[in-house]
Design a protein around this motif. Structure first.
Motif, PDB file in Angstrom:
ATOM      1  N   ASP A   1       0.869  -1.180   0.000  1.00 30.07           N
ATOM      2  CA  ASP A   1       0.000   0.000   0.000  1.00 30.07           C
ATOM      3  C   ASP A   1       0.905   1.228   0.000  1.00 30.07           C
ATOM      4  OD1 ASP A   1      -2.014   1.859   0.307  1.00 30.07           O
ATOM      5  OD2 ASP A   1      -2.313   1.455   2.451  1.00 30.07           O
ATOM      6  N   PRO A   2       1.544   1.492  -1.174  1.00 26.53           N
ATOM      7  CA  PRO A   2       2.585   2.527  -1.205  1.00 26.53           C
ATOM      8  C   PRO A   2       2.101   3.907  -0.790  1.00 26.53           C
ATOM      9  CG  PRO A   2       2.030   1.772  -3.433  1.00 26.53           C
ATOM     10  CD  PRO A   2       1.359   0.836  -2.474  1.00 26.53           C
ATOM     11  N   GLY A   3       0.811   4.196  -1.012  1.00 21.63           N
ATOM     12  CA  GLY A   3       0.299   5.504  -0.605  1.00 21.63           C
ATOM     13  C   GLY A   3      -0.101   5.537   0.859  1.00 21.63           C
ATOM     14  N   GLY A   4      -0.066   4.392   1.520  1.00 19.58           N
ATOM     15  CA  GLY A   4      -0.501   4.309   2.916  1.00 19.58           C
ATOM     16  C   GLY A   4       0.609   3.774   3.801  1.00 19.58           C
ATOM     17  N   ARG A   5       0.456   2.517   4.256  1.00 25.62           N
ATOM     18  CA  ARG A   5       1.434   1.975   5.207  1.00 25.62           C
ATOM     19  C   ARG A   5       2.745   1.561   4.572  1.00 25.62           C
ATOM     20  NH1 ARG A   5      -0.436  -1.650  10.175  1.00 25.62           N
ATOM     21  NH2 ARG A   5       1.807  -1.360  10.514  1.00 25.62           N
ATOM     22  N   GLY A   6       2.799   1.476   3.259  1.00 26.04           N
ATOM     23  CA  GLY A   6       4.081   1.137   2.622  1.00 26.04           C
ATOM     24  C   GLY A   6       4.017  -0.190   1.897  1.00 26.04           C
ATOM     25  N   THR A   7       5.077  -0.962   2.050  1.00 22.35           N
ATOM     26  CA  THR A   7       5.139  -2.259   1.376  1.00 22.35           C
ATOM     27  C   THR A   7       5.830  -3.220   2.317  1.00 22.35           C
ATOM     28  OG1 THR A   7       5.783  -3.374  -0.686  1.00 22.35           O
ATOM     29  CG2 THR A   7       7.321  -1.700   0.165  1.00 22.35           C
ATOM     30  N   HIS A   8       5.377  -4.470   2.331  1.00 24.77           N
ATOM     31  CA  HIS A   8       5.906  -5.410   3.330  1.00 24.77           C
ATOM     32  C   HIS A   8       6.321  -6.722   2.674  1.00 24.77           C
ATOM     33  CE1 HIS A   8       5.052  -8.258   6.964  1.00 24.77           C
ATOM     34  NE2 HIS A   8       6.335  -8.045   6.792  1.00 24.77           N
ATOM     35  N   GLN A   9       7.636  -6.953   2.620  1.00 26.10           N
ATOM     36  CA  GLN A   9       8.159  -8.237   2.182  1.00 26.10           C
ATOM     37  C   GLN A   9       8.705  -8.953   3.411  1.00 26.10           C
ATOM     38  OE1 GLN A   9       8.916  -5.324   0.089  1.00 26.10           O
ATOM     39  NE2 GLN A   9       7.011  -6.053  -0.820  1.00 26.10           N
ATOM     40  N   ALA A  10       8.044 -10.040   3.798  1.00 30.27           N
ATOM     41  CA  ALA A  10       8.447 -10.759   5.007  1.00 30.27           C
ATOM     42  C   ALA A  10       9.730 -11.537   4.739  1.00 30.27           C
ATOM     43  CB  ALA A  10       7.342 -11.706   5.448  1.00 30.27           C
ATOM     44  N   GLY A  11      10.623 -11.560   5.741  1.00 26.68           N
ATOM     45  CA  GLY A  11      11.878 -12.291   5.620  1.00 26.68           C
ATOM     46  C   GLY A  11      13.039 -11.358   5.876  1.00 26.68           C
ATOM     47  N   ASP A  12      13.891 -11.746   6.834  1.00 32.21           N
ATOM     48  CA  ASP A  12      15.006 -10.905   7.259  1.00 32.21           C
ATOM     49  C   ASP A  12      16.261 -11.288   6.476  1.00 32.21           C
ATOM     50  OD1 ASP A  12      17.039  -9.625   8.572  1.00 32.21           O
ATOM     51  OD2 ASP A  12      16.626 -10.503  10.546  1.00 32.21           O
ATOM     52  N   GLY A  13      16.695 -10.409   5.583  1.00 33.96           N
ATOM     53  CA  GLY A  13      17.873 -10.693   4.748  1.00 33.96           C
ATOM     54  C   GLY A  13      19.143 -10.826   5.562  1.00 33.96           C
ATOM     55  N   ALA A  14      19.213 -10.127   6.700  1.00 27.17           N
ATOM     56  CA  ALA A  14      20.409 -10.245   7.553  1.00 27.17           C
ATOM     57  C   ALA A  14      20.487 -11.661   8.122  1.00 27.17           C
ATOM     58  CB  ALA A  14      20.362  -9.212   8.674  1.00 27.17           C
ATOM     59  N   ALA A  15      19.337 -12.215   8.498  1.00 26.38           N
ATOM     60  CA  ALA A  15      19.315 -13.595   9.019  1.00 26.38           C
ATOM     61  C   ALA A  15      19.719 -14.573   7.915  1.00 26.38           C
ATOM     62  CB  ALA A  15      17.918 -13.928   9.547  1.00 26.38           C
ATOM     63  N   LEU A  16      19.263 -14.307   6.685  1.00 26.30           N
ATOM     64  CA  LEU A  16      19.631 -15.197   5.571  1.00 26.30           C
ATOM     65  C   LEU A  16      21.136 -15.114   5.293  1.00 26.30           C
ATOM     66  CD1 LEU A  16      18.624 -17.182   3.406  1.00 26.30           C
ATOM     67  CD2 LEU A  16      18.276 -15.221   1.883  1.00 26.30           C
ATOM     68  N   ALA A  17      21.700 -13.899   5.374  1.00 31.32           N
ATOM     69  CA  ALA A  17      23.146 -13.733   5.148  1.00 31.32           C
ATOM     70  C   ALA A  17      23.952 -14.518   6.192  1.00 31.32           C
ATOM     71  CB  ALA A  17      23.517 -12.248   5.184  1.00 31.32           C
ATOM     72  N   ARG A  18      23.510 -14.451   7.447  1.00 28.00           N
ATOM     73  CA  ARG A  18      24.208 -15.194   8.511  1.00 28.00           C
ATOM     74  C   ARG A  18      24.109 -16.690   8.250  1.00 28.00           C
ATOM     75  NH1 ARG A  18      21.816 -11.176  11.738  1.00 28.00           N
ATOM     76  NH2 ARG A  18      20.059 -12.518  12.301  1.00 28.00           N
ATOM     77  N   ARG A  19      22.919 -17.129   7.880  1.00 28.03           N
ATOM     78  CA  ARG A  19      22.679 -18.561   7.651  1.00 28.03           C
ATOM     79  C   ARG A  19      23.507 -19.080   6.469  1.00 28.03           C
ATOM     80  NH1 ARG A  19      22.105 -22.526   5.430  1.00 28.03           N
ATOM     81  NH2 ARG A  19      20.419 -24.047   5.302  1.00 28.03           N
ATOM     82  N   LEU A  20      23.652 -18.242   5.416  1.00 30.85           N
ATOM     83  CA  LEU A  20      24.350 -18.684   4.201  1.00 30.85           C
ATOM     84  C   LEU A  20      25.853 -18.401   4.241  1.00 30.85           C
ATOM     85  CD1 LEU A  20      21.862 -17.531   1.379  1.00 30.85           C
ATOM     86  CD2 LEU A  20      22.215 -19.849   2.256  1.00 30.85           C
TER      87      LEU A  20
END
Ligand SMILES: Nc1ncnc2c1ncn2[C@@H]1O[C@H](COP(=O)(O)OP(=O)(O)OP(=O)(O)O)[C@@H](O)[C@H]1O
Ligand SMILES: CC(=O)N[C@H]1[C@@H]2OC[C@@H](O2)[C@@H](O)[C@@H]1O[C@H](C)C(=O)O
Length: 371
Positions: free
Chosen positions: A98-117
């Motif tokens: 909802d770019p004109g309102g609350r924004g945009t939400h992509q679930a998933g923490d890239g920092a956690a993925l970087a640590r894991r990989l």
């Protein structure tokens, strides 16, 4: 000066919520040197149901953390099979937009993925564009410019404007001028979300037949579209909005209701033709119609959808394979290419693609051990 090439792994899980695509690409963030192998990991029934249940939720939603953890685990399992990738582009699972309102939400923490990989991960591609006043979507368009440029260089396409149409859960279209020197050059790309593509059809198939999709478009091919319902659908304010524009997956709740009274085949035909009519409505807003529309995404496997596009668009319609590209992996490749652009500090969107006031350098880089 020639930039060094990076071997990146792009990963995308789209609005269909069916699984994760991963694809290797070698690029300097501008030109495509080579495409590499790819893989797909389907979500299990439980995973897909979990993500469906979390749709519409923001970062503070009750299921957002669980959906994010699920996404990280699924992507990590897939990325483990690509040890040769120096860099990972991780889109995350869109739950709300909802770019004109609350924004945009992509679930998933890239920092956690970087640590894991144990490898750098580029993620959160959309927030910065929204922060600067853009739609935050679509983001594949700059990559479509690179694809057109590659296909022209390979002799697969003439050096002439062409359109890429992605038919995922939602549809998006990019008009590209492969003569432009860079994707951010004024006039290089004009892009927008067309409307619902497969998502309403999948939802209908799940509700009425217990199936994930209309395989090959077989059910729709047996029915007749309800043109009255399609004409009402086209009165939705989205179609009158100027380009560029983006959509949330479930922005058209009235569409499902408008076919509730129809037999299964007619309902499927109506939703299929509605997706094609939405593309036609968008094409009419372009300053210059392309003479060829190259289709990527799962919808090109739906024969009834391709026939509906053929019937409704004032352009030749062909699968993107005609240009030597892999239509099932284009979005995953896009996020590998975009990851390298983020690494190089190049823009990932701009006025023609998301309506941002100027070129936007989106995306965040997380290094293992540094967060
Ligand atoms: N053989 C097929 N027959 C009919 N439809 C198909 C077929 N294969 C794929 N699809 C449709 O394509 C959808 C998946 O498309 P795709 O993977 O491009 O979407 P996505 O990446 O989830 O979405 P988005 O582009 O919105 O992010 C399926 O959910 C289904 O509706
Ligand atoms: C917010 C979001 O995730 N949007 C998706 C969705 O799926 C298709 C369309 O709507 C497009 O805008 C986008 O995905 C592609 C990858 C894009 O950004 O180009």
């Amino acid at each position: 000066m020639t930039q060094a090439m990076t071997r990146a792994l792009g990963m995308m899980s789209g609005t269909s919520l069916d699984g994760v695509d991963a694809a290797l690409i070698e690029t300097d963030g501008v030109r495509i040197a080579d495409f590499g192998r790819s893989a797909y990991r389907a979500y299990s029934g439980n995973e897909s149901a979990m993500l469906h249940g979390a749709l519409g939720q923001w970062q503070d939603g009750p299921d957002a953390a669980e959906a994010g953890a699920l996404s990280v685990a699924a992507h990590a399992a897939l990325a483990d099979g690509f040890p040769e990738a120096e860099l990972v582009g991780y889109h995350g699972q869109t739950l709300a937009h909802d770019p004109g309102g609350r924004g945009t939400h992509q679930a998933g923490d890239g920092a956690a993925l970087a640590r894991r990989l144990g490898r750098p991960v580029v993620w959160d591609f959309r927030s910065e564009d929204v922060r600067q006043g853009g739609e935050g979507a679509p983001l594949a368009p700059f990559f479509h410019w690179a694809c057109a440029e590659w296909a022209v260089a390979q002799g697969h396409l003439p050096r002439a404007p062409v359109a890429f149409l992605n038919l995922g859960g939602v549809g998006n279209l990019t008009w590209v001028d492969p003569s432009a020197p860079a994707p951010e050059a004024p006039g290089a790309c004009i892009a927008f979300d067309t409307g619902p593509a497969n998502a309403p059809l999948n939802d209908l198939m799940r509700a009425r037949r217990g199936q994930a999709r209309d395989e090959g478009g077989a059910l729709a091919a047996l029915g007749q579209p309800d043109e009255g319902a399609i004409a009402r659908f086209l009165t939705h304010p989205h179609f009158a909005r100027p380009l560029p524009k983006s959509l949330d997956r479930d922005a058209f709740p009235d569409l499902a209701a408008s076919v509730a009274h129809l037999p299964d085949a007619d309902a499927a035909a109506t939703l299929t033709h509605a997706a094609a009519a939405a593309v036609a409505a968008g094409l009419a807003l372009l300053p210059q119609a392309p003479d060829r529309v190259l289709v990527c995404g799962g919808g090109r496997h739906n024969g009834a959808m391709m026939a509906a596009l053929d019937a409704r668009l004032p352009a030749r319609v062909a699968p993107v394979e005609e240009a030597g590209l892999d239509g099932d992996m284009l979005e995953a490749q896009a996020f590998g290419w975009l990851a390298v652009r983020v690494l190089r500090g190049l823009p990932t969107s701009g006025p023609g693609t998301t309506g941002a006031p100027g070129p936007v350098c989106g995306g965040r880089i997380s290094h293992p051990g540094r967060g």
